[in-house]
Design a protein around this motif. Structure first.
Motif, PDB file in Angstrom:
ATOM      1  N   PRO A  95       0.802  -1.238   0.000  1.00 43.58           N
ATOM      2  CA  PRO A  95       0.000   0.000   0.000  1.00 43.58           C
ATOM      3  C   PRO A  95       0.825   1.273   0.000  1.00 43.58           C
ATOM      4  CG  PRO A  95      -0.028  -1.016   2.177  1.00 43.58           C
ATOM      5  CD  PRO A  95       0.663  -1.981   1.267  1.00 43.58           C
ATOM      6  N   TYR A  96       2.118   1.186   0.214  1.00 41.78           N
ATOM      7  CA  TYR A  96       2.980   2.351   0.199  1.00 41.78           C
ATOM      8  C   TYR A  96       4.148   2.095  -0.752  1.00 41.78           C
ATOM      9  CZ  TYR A  96       0.806   3.105   4.795  1.00 41.78           C
ATOM     10  OH  TYR A  96      -0.077   3.249   5.823  1.00 41.78           O
ATOM     11  N   VAL A  97       4.722   3.172  -1.204  1.00 42.59           N
ATOM     12  CA  VAL A  97       6.042   3.076  -1.806  1.00 42.59           C
ATOM     13  C   VAL A  97       7.059   3.115  -0.670  1.00 42.59           C
ATOM     14  CG1 VAL A  97       7.754   4.235  -3.247  1.00 42.59           C
ATOM     15  CG2 VAL A  97       5.368   4.144  -3.987  1.00 42.59           C
ATOM     16  N   LEU A  98       7.989   2.151  -0.646  1.00 44.55           N
ATOM     17  CA  LEU A  98       9.037   2.136   0.362  1.00 44.55           C
ATOM     18  C   LEU A  98      10.261   2.859  -0.188  1.00 44.55           C
ATOM     19  CD1 LEU A  98       8.810  -1.532   1.670  1.00 44.55           C
ATOM     20  CD2 LEU A  98       7.703   0.515   2.565  1.00 44.55           C
ATOM     21  N   LEU A  99      10.685   3.924   0.497  1.00 46.73           N
ATOM     22  CA  LEU A  99      11.892   4.635   0.103  1.00 46.73           C
ATOM     23  C   LEU A  99      13.089   3.920   0.715  1.00 46.73           C
ATOM     24  CD1 LEU A  99      11.175   8.479   0.267  1.00 46.73           C
ATOM     25  CD2 LEU A  99      11.273   6.973  -1.718  1.00 46.73           C
ATOM     26  N   GLY A 100      13.764   3.146  -0.102  1.00 42.57           N
ATOM     27  CA  GLY A 100      14.898   2.375   0.373  1.00 42.57           C
ATOM     28  C   GLY A 100      16.216   3.104   0.177  1.00 42.57           C
ATOM     29  N   ASN A 101      17.302   2.365   0.352  1.00 38.97           N
ATOM     30  CA  ASN A 101      18.622   2.981   0.389  1.00 38.97           C
ATOM     31  C   ASN A 101      19.148   3.424  -0.962  1.00 38.97           C
ATOM     32  OD1 ASN A 101      19.061   2.836   3.226  1.00 38.97           O
ATOM     33  ND2 ASN A 101      19.422   0.640   3.024  1.00 38.97           N
ATOM     34  N   SER A 102      18.531   3.001  -2.059  1.00 35.84           N
ATOM     35  CA  SER A 102      18.956   3.536  -3.349  1.00 35.84           C
ATOM     36  C   SER A 102      18.686   5.038  -3.427  1.00 35.84           C
ATOM     37  CB  SER A 102      18.247   2.808  -4.495  1.00 35.84           C
ATOM     38  OG  SER A 102      16.834   2.872  -4.351  1.00 35.84           O
ATOM     39  N   PHE A 103      17.733   5.526  -2.626  1.00 38.64           N
ATOM     40  CA  PHE A 103      17.490   6.964  -2.479  1.00 38.64           C
ATOM     41  C   PHE A 103      18.113   7.496  -1.203  1.00 38.64           C
ATOM     42  CE2 PHE A 103      14.865  10.376  -0.648  1.00 38.64           C
ATOM     43  CZ  PHE A 103      15.015  11.359  -1.626  1.00 38.64           C
ATOM     44  N   LEU A 104      17.847   6.833  -0.079  1.00 38.70           N
ATOM     45  CA  LEU A 104      18.305   7.329   1.224  1.00 38.70           C
ATOM     46  C   LEU A 104      19.819   7.374   1.316  1.00 38.70           C
ATOM     47  CD1 LEU A 104      15.834   5.361   3.529  1.00 38.70           C
ATOM     48  CD2 LEU A 104      15.608   7.731   2.761  1.00 38.70           C
ATOM     49  N   GLY A 105      20.488   6.438   0.636  1.00 31.84           N
ATOM     50  CA  GLY A 105      21.935   6.366   0.720  1.00 31.84           C
ATOM     51  C   GLY A 105      22.644   7.574   0.147  1.00 31.84           C
ATOM     52  N   ARG A 106      21.932   8.435  -0.543  1.00 37.78           N
ATOM     53  CA  ARG A 106      22.539   9.632  -1.109  1.00 37.78           C
ATOM     54  C   ARG A 106      22.516  10.819  -0.135  1.00 37.78           C
ATOM     55  NH1 ARG A 106      20.463   9.416  -7.439  1.00 37.78           N
ATOM     56  NH2 ARG A 106      20.738   7.160  -7.681  1.00 37.78           N
ATOM     57  N   PHE A 107      21.953  10.576   1.056  1.00 36.08           N
ATOM     58  CA  PHE A 107      21.839  11.636   2.050  1.00 36.08           C
ATOM     59  C   PHE A 107      22.385  11.140   3.389  1.00 36.08           C
ATOM     60  CE2 PHE A 107      18.415  12.012  -1.031  1.00 36.08           C
ATOM     61  CZ  PHE A 107      18.603  13.309  -1.496  1.00 36.08           C
ATOM     62  N   GLN A 108      22.599  12.068   4.289  1.00 34.85           N
ATOM     63  CA  GLN A 108      23.003  11.737   5.644  1.00 34.85           C
ATOM     64  C   GLN A 108      21.752  11.543   6.489  1.00 34.85           C
ATOM     65  OE1 GLN A 108      25.505  15.072   6.730  1.00 34.85           O
ATOM     66  NE2 GLN A 108      27.313  14.139   5.833  1.00 34.85           N
ATOM     67  N   LEU A 109      21.701  10.459   7.269  1.00 32.71           N
ATOM     68  CA  LEU A 109      20.556  10.151   8.114  1.00 32.71           C
ATOM     69  C   LEU A 109      20.971  10.185   9.570  1.00 32.71           C
ATOM     70  CD1 LEU A 109      19.690   8.972   5.291  1.00 32.71           C
ATOM     71  CD2 LEU A 109      18.389   7.265   6.558  1.00 32.71           C
ATOM     72  N   GLN A 110      20.090  10.723  10.401  1.00 29.76           N
ATOM     73  CA  GLN A 110      20.348  10.766  11.838  1.00 29.76           C
ATOM     74  C   GLN A 110      19.032  10.623  12.581  1.00 29.76           C
ATOM     75  OE1 GLN A 110      22.460  14.264  13.146  1.00 29.76           O
ATOM     76  NE2 GLN A 110      22.284  13.749  15.308  1.00 29.76           N
ATOM     77  N   TRP A 111      19.010   9.709  13.566  1.00 33.27           N
ATOM     78  CA  TRP A 111      17.829   9.509  14.390  1.00 33.27           C
ATOM     79  C   TRP A 111      18.008  10.239  15.716  1.00 33.27           C
ATOM     80  CZ3 TRP A 111      19.587   6.027  10.963  1.00 33.27           C
ATOM     81  CH2 TRP A 111      18.662   5.419  10.118  1.00 33.27           C
ATOM     82  N   GLN A 112      16.951  10.913  16.134  1.00 33.33           N
ATOM     83  CA  GLN A 112      16.983  11.604  17.426  1.00 33.33           C
ATOM     84  C   GLN A 112      15.588  11.536  18.029  1.00 33.33           C
ATOM     85  OE1 GLN A 112      18.429  15.601  17.281  1.00 33.33           O
ATOM     86  NE2 GLN A 112      18.409  15.873  19.494  1.00 33.33           N
ATOM     87  N   GLY A 113      15.439  10.706  19.073  1.00 36.31           N
ATOM     88  CA  GLY A 113      14.115  10.511  19.648  1.00 36.31           C
ATOM     89  C   GLY A 113      13.191   9.896  18.611  1.00 36.31           C
ATOM     90  N   GLY A 114      12.035  10.511  18.417  1.00 33.87           N
ATOM     91  CA  GLY A 114      11.079  10.039  17.414  1.00 33.87           C
ATOM     92  C   GLY A 114      11.194  10.766  16.101  1.00 33.87           C
ATOM     93  N   GLN A 115      12.365  11.315  15.803  1.00 36.61           N
ATOM     94  CA  GLN A 115      12.569  12.052  14.571  1.00 36.61           C
ATOM     95  C   GLN A 115      13.671  11.417  13.732  1.00 36.61           C
ATOM     96  OE1 GLN A 115      13.390  16.141  15.707  1.00 36.61           O
ATOM     97  NE2 GLN A 115      11.240  16.696  15.437  1.00 36.61           N
ATOM     98  N   LEU A 116      13.489  11.535  12.440  1.00 36.57           N
ATOM     99  CA  LEU A 116      14.513  11.135  11.486  1.00 36.57           C
ATOM    100  C   LEU A 116      14.909  12.360  10.687  1.00 36.57           C
ATOM    101  CD1 LEU A 116      16.222   9.087   9.896  1.00 36.57           C
ATOM    102  CD2 LEU A 116      14.199   8.661   8.461  1.00 36.57           C
ATOM    103  N   GLN A 117      16.204  12.680  10.701  1.00 37.49           N
ATOM    104  CA  GLN A 117      16.730  13.826   9.966  1.00 37.49           C
ATOM    105  C   GLN A 117      17.469  13.330   8.743  1.00 37.49           C
ATOM    106  OE1 GLN A 117      19.150  16.075  12.681  1.00 37.49           O
ATOM    107  NE2 GLN A 117      17.484  16.453  14.119  1.00 37.49           N
ATOM    108  N   LEU A 118      17.074  13.856   7.601  1.00 38.97           N
ATOM    109  CA  LEU A 118      17.747  13.545   6.333  1.00 38.97           C
ATOM    110  C   LEU A 118      18.377  14.835   5.848  1.00 38.97           C
ATOM    111  CD1 LEU A 118      14.719  12.022   6.312  1.00 38.97           C
ATOM    112  CD2 LEU A 118      15.726  10.987   4.279  1.00 38.97           C
ATOM    113  N   GLY A 119      19.636  14.775   5.482  1.00 41.36           N
ATOM    114  CA  GLY A 119      20.291  16.002   5.054  1.00 41.36           C
ATOM    115  C   GLY A 119      21.336  15.761   4.003  1.00 41.36           C
ATOM    116  N   ARG A 120      21.672  16.833   3.306  1.00 42.64           N
ATOM    117  CA  ARG A 120      22.763  16.804   2.348  1.00 42.64           C
ATOM    118  C   ARG A 120      24.079  17.027   3.065  1.00 42.64           C
ATOM    119  NH1 ARG A 120      20.622  17.094  -2.704  1.00 42.64           N
ATOM    120  NH2 ARG A 120      18.541  17.994  -2.916  1.00 42.64           N
ATOM    121  N   ALA A 121      25.131  16.585   2.460  1.00 41.92           N
ATOM    122  CA  ALA A 121      26.463  16.821   3.024  1.00 41.92           C
ATOM    123  C   ALA A 121      26.750  18.316   2.995  1.00 41.92           C
ATOM    124  CB  ALA A 121      27.510  16.068   2.225  1.00 41.92           C
ATOM    125  N   PRO A 122      27.374  18.877   4.049  1.00 42.20           N
ATOM    126  CA  PRO A 122      27.692  20.308   4.091  1.00 42.20           C
ATOM    127  C   PRO A 122      28.532  20.709   2.887  1.00 42.20           C
ATOM    128  CG  PRO A 122      28.112  19.245   6.210  1.00 42.20           C
ATOM    129  CD  PRO A 122      27.853  18.167   5.236  1.00 42.20           C
TER     130      PRO A 122
END
Length: 228
Positions: A201-228
């Motif tokens: 029922p959903y599209v799953l965004l896997g690592n072929s997309f996520l791997g191009r960004f920096q990921l960080q978990w903090q509490g109940g949040q997920l931060q996705l960011g570009r490299a500085p």
């Protein structure tokens, strides 16, 4: 590739992207370079499509996209707060200028809050089509059902066949490449994906997309960011 179990089905938005693309082109041709502009392209309940500097983003009341914070969403207008103050943007109206894009730092990060079921849900543009997605770091590829692929207008006749190991066993599928994947204002081109011959029922965004960004978990949040 491990697929998470999906517990509930969100309604699939009925928007089409032709009018959105037209609005984006009009926006790009009507403003000067370097000016940060906002336009409202549509609404659905408590969410709205906000076009920021020609980039479409689905926003909810209280959320932020880069330097723009959404204060209130109405059926025909949206109130936002930027570095230059609060502004009201009218549905279908002319783009609103909020000063130079140099007045605020460019967006390099997107923050997603976990749903009660611990999944990170959002909406993304796949080849320009708005879809519901779940961020899944356990999946190696962006993954979708055959029905979803048909909705995106993907041609599978020449796509290589593949077999994917899931939590429920092996599933047949097709390997494809998505020309463009956009989550908020984080965008990637030529993203590897797989179409599965099963219900999903959903599209799953896997690592072929996520791997191009920096990921960080903090509490109940997920931060996705570009490299500085």
């Amino acid at each position: 590739m491990k697929l998470k179990s999906i517990k509930s089905l969100w309604p699939v938005p009925c928007w089409r992207t032709a009018w959105l693309a037209g609005l984006t082109l009009a926006l790009l041709s009507s403003v000067s370079a370097g000016a940060q502009t906002l336009a409202m392209a549509g609404s659905m309940g408590e969410r709205a499509v906000l076009v920021i500097d020609g980039h479409a983003a689905v926003v909810a009341q209280g959320s932020s996209v880069g330097s723009v914070r959404v204060r209130r969403i109405e059926p025909s207008s949206i109130e936002v707060e930027t570095a230059t103050g609060r502004r009201t943007v009218i549905l279908g109206g002319s783009p609103v200028s909020v000063g130079s894009a140099g007045d605020v730092p460019p967006q390099r990060q997107l923050v997603l809050n976990a749903a009660p079921d611990k999944l990170f849900r959002s909406e993304a543009l796949l080849n320009g089509v708005l879809v519901n997605v779940v961020v899944d770091t356990g999946a190696s590829l962006v993954s979708m059902s055959l029905l979803q692929a048909q909705r995106l207008g993907l041609e599978l006749a020449q796509a290589p066949r593949t077999t994917v190991q899931t939590a429920n066993g092996q599933v047949n599928g097709w390997r494809i490449t998505l020309e463009r994947v956009q989550l908020g204002r984080l965008e990637s081109r030529r993203v590897d994906a797989v179409v599965l011959d099963t219900d999903l029922p959903y599209v799953l965004l896997g690592n072929s997309f996520l791997g191009r960004f920096q990921l960080q978990w903090q509490g109940g949040q997920l931060q996705l960011g570009r490299a500085p």
